[in-house]
Scaffold this motif. Structure first.
Motif, PDB file in Angstrom:
ATOM      1  N   GLN A  53       0.692  -1.092  -0.225  1.00  0.00           N
ATOM      2  CA  GLN A  53       0.171   0.066   0.010  1.00  0.00           C
ATOM      3  C   GLN A  53       0.908   1.216   0.038  1.00  0.00           C
ATOM      4  O   GLN A  53       0.296   2.224  -0.527  1.00  0.00           O
ATOM      5  N   LYS A  54       1.797   1.133   0.540  1.00  0.00           N
ATOM      6  CA  LYS A  54       3.061   2.396   0.711  1.00  0.00           C
ATOM      7  C   LYS A  54       3.725   2.561  -0.730  1.00  0.00           C
ATOM      8  O   LYS A  54       4.242   3.628  -0.910  1.00  0.00           O
ATOM      9  N   LEU A  55       3.865   1.683  -1.476  1.00  0.00           N
ATOM     10  CA  LEU A  55       4.757   1.597  -2.687  1.00  0.00           C
ATOM     11  C   LEU A  55       4.175   2.716  -3.451  1.00  0.00           C
ATOM     12  O   LEU A  55       5.100   3.256  -4.281  1.00  0.00           O
ATOM     13  N   PRO A  56       2.883   2.941  -3.953  1.00  0.00           N
ATOM     14  CA  PRO A  56       2.514   4.013  -4.974  1.00  0.00           C
ATOM     15  C   PRO A  56       2.948   5.331  -4.565  1.00  0.00           C
ATOM     16  O   PRO A  56       3.234   6.088  -5.397  1.00  0.00           O
ATOM     17  N   ILE A  64      22.017   2.951   0.299  1.00  0.00           N
ATOM     18  CA  ILE A  64      23.138   3.420   1.307  1.00  0.00           C
ATOM     19  C   ILE A  64      22.692   4.702   1.821  1.00  0.00           C
ATOM     20  O   ILE A  64      22.967   5.008   2.865  1.00  0.00           O
ATOM     21  N   LYS A  65      22.622   5.522   0.983  1.00  0.00           N
ATOM     22  CA  LYS A  65      22.284   7.008   1.430  1.00  0.00           C
ATOM     23  C   LYS A  65      20.903   6.982   2.074  1.00  0.00           C
ATOM     24  O   LYS A  65      21.212   7.908   3.010  1.00  0.00           O
ATOM     25  N   ILE A  66      20.259   6.396   1.939  1.00  0.00           N
ATOM     26  CA  ILE A  66      18.805   6.501   2.806  1.00  0.00           C
ATOM     27  C   ILE A  66      19.161   5.825   4.243  1.00  0.00           C
ATOM     28  O   ILE A  66      18.758   6.719   4.946  1.00  0.00           O
ATOM     29  N   VAL A  67      19.814   4.677   4.348  1.00  0.00           N
ATOM     30  CA  VAL A  67      20.197   4.321   5.630  1.00  0.00           C
ATOM     31  C   VAL A  67      20.951   5.314   6.204  1.00  0.00           C
ATOM     32  O   VAL A  67      20.660   5.646   7.486  1.00  0.00           O
ATOM     33  N   THR A 107      18.695  -4.355   9.992  1.00  0.00           N
ATOM     34  CA  THR A 107      18.211  -5.486  10.410  1.00  0.00           C
ATOM     35  C   THR A 107      16.765  -5.507  10.512  1.00  0.00           C
ATOM     36  O   THR A 107      16.124  -6.489  10.122  1.00  0.00           O
ATOM     37  N   ASP A 108      16.098  -4.294  10.979  1.00  0.00           N
ATOM     38  CA  ASP A 108      14.669  -4.203  10.757  1.00  0.00           C
ATOM     39  C   ASP A 108      14.000  -4.409   9.407  1.00  0.00           C
ATOM     40  O   ASP A 108      13.161  -4.903   9.107  1.00  0.00           O
ATOM     41  N   PHE A 109      14.862  -3.637   8.699  1.00  0.00           N
ATOM     42  CA  PHE A 109      14.277  -3.768   7.353  1.00  0.00           C
ATOM     43  C   PHE A 109      14.329  -5.202   6.713  1.00  0.00           C
ATOM     44  O   PHE A 109      13.331  -5.643   6.027  1.00  0.00           O
ATOM     45  N   CYS A 110      15.504  -5.939   6.989  1.00  0.00           N
ATOM     46  CA  CYS A 110      15.577  -7.481   6.390  1.00  0.00           C
ATOM     47  C   CYS A 110      14.459  -8.076   7.108  1.00  0.00           C
ATOM     48  O   CYS A 110      13.900  -8.949   6.387  1.00  0.00           O
ATOM     49  N   GLN A 111      14.219  -7.915   8.438  1.00  0.00           N
ATOM     50  CA  GLN A 111      13.436  -8.782   9.031  1.00  0.00           C
ATOM     51  C   GLN A 111      11.922  -8.585   8.537  1.00  0.00           C
ATOM     52  O   GLN A 111      11.076  -9.516   8.255  1.00  0.00           O
ATOM     53  N   MET A 112      11.641  -7.193   8.582  1.00  0.00           N
ATOM     54  CA  MET A 112      10.260  -7.159   7.974  1.00  0.00           C
ATOM     55  C   MET A 112       9.989  -7.342   6.343  1.00  0.00           C
ATOM     56  O   MET A 112       8.937  -7.731   6.083  1.00  0.00           O
ATOM     57  N   SER A 113      10.841  -7.238   5.621  1.00  0.00           N
ATOM     58  CA  SER A 113      10.959  -7.672   4.299  1.00  0.00           C
ATOM     59  C   SER A 113      10.577  -9.140   4.265  1.00  0.00           C
ATOM     60  O   SER A 113       9.819  -9.488   3.418  1.00  0.00           O
ATOM     61  N   ALA A 114      11.450  -9.828   4.961  1.00  0.00           N
ATOM     62  CA  ALA A 114      11.526 -11.206   4.757  1.00  0.00           C
ATOM     63  C   ALA A 114      10.087 -11.741   5.195  1.00  0.00           C
ATOM     64  O   ALA A 114       9.598 -12.740   4.808  1.00  0.00           O
ATOM     65  N   ILE A 115       9.632 -11.335   6.291  1.00  0.00           N
ATOM     66  CA  ILE A 115       8.032 -11.696   6.894  1.00  0.00           C
ATOM     67  C   ILE A 115       7.027 -11.239   5.811  1.00  0.00           C
ATOM     68  O   ILE A 115       6.165 -12.096   5.628  1.00  0.00           O
ATOM     69  N   LYS A 151      10.372   1.584   0.636  1.00  0.00           N
ATOM     70  CA  LYS A 151      11.560   2.450  -0.402  1.00  0.00           C
ATOM     71  C   LYS A 151      12.604   1.504  -0.474  1.00  0.00           C
ATOM     72  O   LYS A 151      13.096   1.386  -1.780  1.00  0.00           O
ATOM     73  N   LEU A 152      13.359   1.270   0.601  1.00  0.00           N
ATOM     74  CA  LEU A 152      14.368   0.318   0.524  1.00  0.00           C
ATOM     75  C   LEU A 152      14.011  -1.041  -0.341  1.00  0.00           C
ATOM     76  O   LEU A 152      15.091  -1.432  -1.113  1.00  0.00           O
ATOM     77  N   LEU A 153      13.114  -1.645   0.100  1.00  0.00           N
ATOM     78  CA  LEU A 153      12.598  -2.664  -0.457  1.00  0.00           C
ATOM     79  C   LEU A 153      12.458  -2.774  -2.181  1.00  0.00           C
ATOM     80  O   LEU A 153      12.980  -3.394  -3.117  1.00  0.00           O
TER      81      LEU A 153
END
Length: 270
Positions: A8-11, A28-31, A45-53, A86-88
Motif C-alpha cells: 500500500q505504501k509503494l505507490p 546506502i544514502k537512505i540508511v 536489521t529491521d528492514f531485512c526482518q520486515m521484508s522477509a516476513i 522504499k528500501l525494498l
C-alpha cells in the motif's frame, strides 16, 4: 496481511528506473540519512526482518509473524516507516537490472561487517568465479547445499552462471541454504525470493544439525505443487490452496508422503 501493508505504501514512492549500482548508492544514502535518529545496524536489521516476513507471510499466514512485524513497526515514527518499502523497491530494481549479492554488498558498504561478529561476505566476483568452476549443467535438476549461506551470494552466483550458459536456473536449481545467524537467513530469503530461486532457507546450525526455523521460497512451493499436480488447468480456482509444506491434511493433497517426510526433517533431499 503484512504484505498488503507494505504494498500500500509503494505507490507513494517516486518511480525511478535505477541500475544496480545506482540503487545500491541510493539504498546506502537512505540508511545513512536516518543514522542520526536510529542506528544503521537497527535500520538494516529491521528492514531485512520486515521484508522477509512480508514475502513469506502470504504462505505462512502466521499470527506470530504478524505480531513480530507490528512490534518492529512500532519502534519507528509514522513518517519514518516509509523508508522500508522504499528500501525494498531499491532491492527489486537492483536485482531486476542484474544479479548480485545486493544486500551483502550494502551490509559491507554501510560498515556493518566489522561491528557484527566479524562477519564478512565473499565479494561477488569471487563467488561467481567459484560458481563457474562447477561447470555446465546437463541435468534436469541441480541440487545445491550451502551450509553457511550468508546473504546467499554463492547461490546467486551459481544461478547467474547458469543463466549466462542459457540454462533456466528457476526451473533447474533446488537449493538448501542454512545459516546460524537470523539476519543472514532474512537477507538470503529476500534475495532468493526476488530472484525466484527454488530454496528452503533454514535458520539452523550446520555443525550440530539443529534447526530453528525453515522458510520456503515461493518458487520452492510452486515447484513442489507442480510435481504433485499433472495439470493445473483441471483444478478449479477454489481448489488451489498453496501453503507452506507441513503435515496438514490440506498439504497432503500437494505433497507425497516421502516429500512430507523430507520437509519434516528440515532437509531438501531424501
Amino acid at each position: 496481511m503484512v504484505k498488503s501493508r507494505l504494498e500500500q505504501k509503494l505507490p507513494s514512492i517516486k518511480r525511478l528506473k535505477m541500475n544496480y549500482e545506482e540503487a545500491k548508492k541510493e539504498f546506502i544514502k537512505i540508511v545513512d540519512s536516518y543514522d542520526y535518529r536510529y542506528r544503521k545496524w537497527e535500520i538494516f536489521t529491521d528492514f531485512c526482518q520486515m521484508s522477509a516476513i512480508s514475502l513469506f507471510q502470504p504462505f505462512a499466514r502466521d499470527e506470530a509473524l504478524e505480531k513480530e512485524y507490528l512490534q518492529i513497526v512500532a519502534k519507528y515514527d509514522k513518517k519514518d516507516v516509509d523508508i522500508f518499502p522504499k528500501l525494498l523497491s531499491l532491492v527489486v530494481m537492483a536485482l531486476s537490472d542484474k544479479m548480485g549479492d545486493f544486500l551483502g554488498e550494502c551490509f559491507a558498504a554501510l560498515d556493518l561487517s566489522s561491528k557484527y561478529k566479524g562477519q564478512f561476505f565473499t565479494p561477488y566476483h569471487i563467488s561467481k568465479f567459484m560458481a563457474s568452476i562447477l561447470g555446465e549443467n546437463s541435468k534436469e535438476h541441480e541440487g545445491l547445499s550451502e551450509p553457511a549461506c550468508g546473504a546467499g551470494g554463492m547461490i546467486i552466483a551459481r544461478a547467474d552462471v547458469l543463466r549466462e550458459l542459457g540454462v533456466n536456473y528457476q526451473q533447474v536449481m533446488e537449493v538448501q541454504a542454512v545459516d546460524i545467524d537470523s539476519l543472514c537467513v532474512n537477507m538470503c530469503y529476500i534475495q532468493l525470493t526476488l530472484l525466484h530461486i527454488s530454496a528452503e532457507v533454514i535458520h539452523g546450525n550446520s555443525l550440530t544439525l539443529e534447526v530453528f526455523k525453515i522458510w520456503y521460497t515461493p518458487a520452492y512451493i510452486m515447484n513442489a505443487t507442480k510435481r504433485q499436480i499433472s495439470s493445473l488447468d483441471e483444478l478449479k480456482e477454489n481448489d488451489i490452496k498453496i501453503k507452506v509444506p507441513n503435515d496438514s491434511n490440506e498439504n497432503k493433497f500437494f505433497y507425497s508422503d516421502e516429500e512430507l517426510e523430507v520437509f519434516s526433517t528440515g532437509k531438501l533431499f531424501a
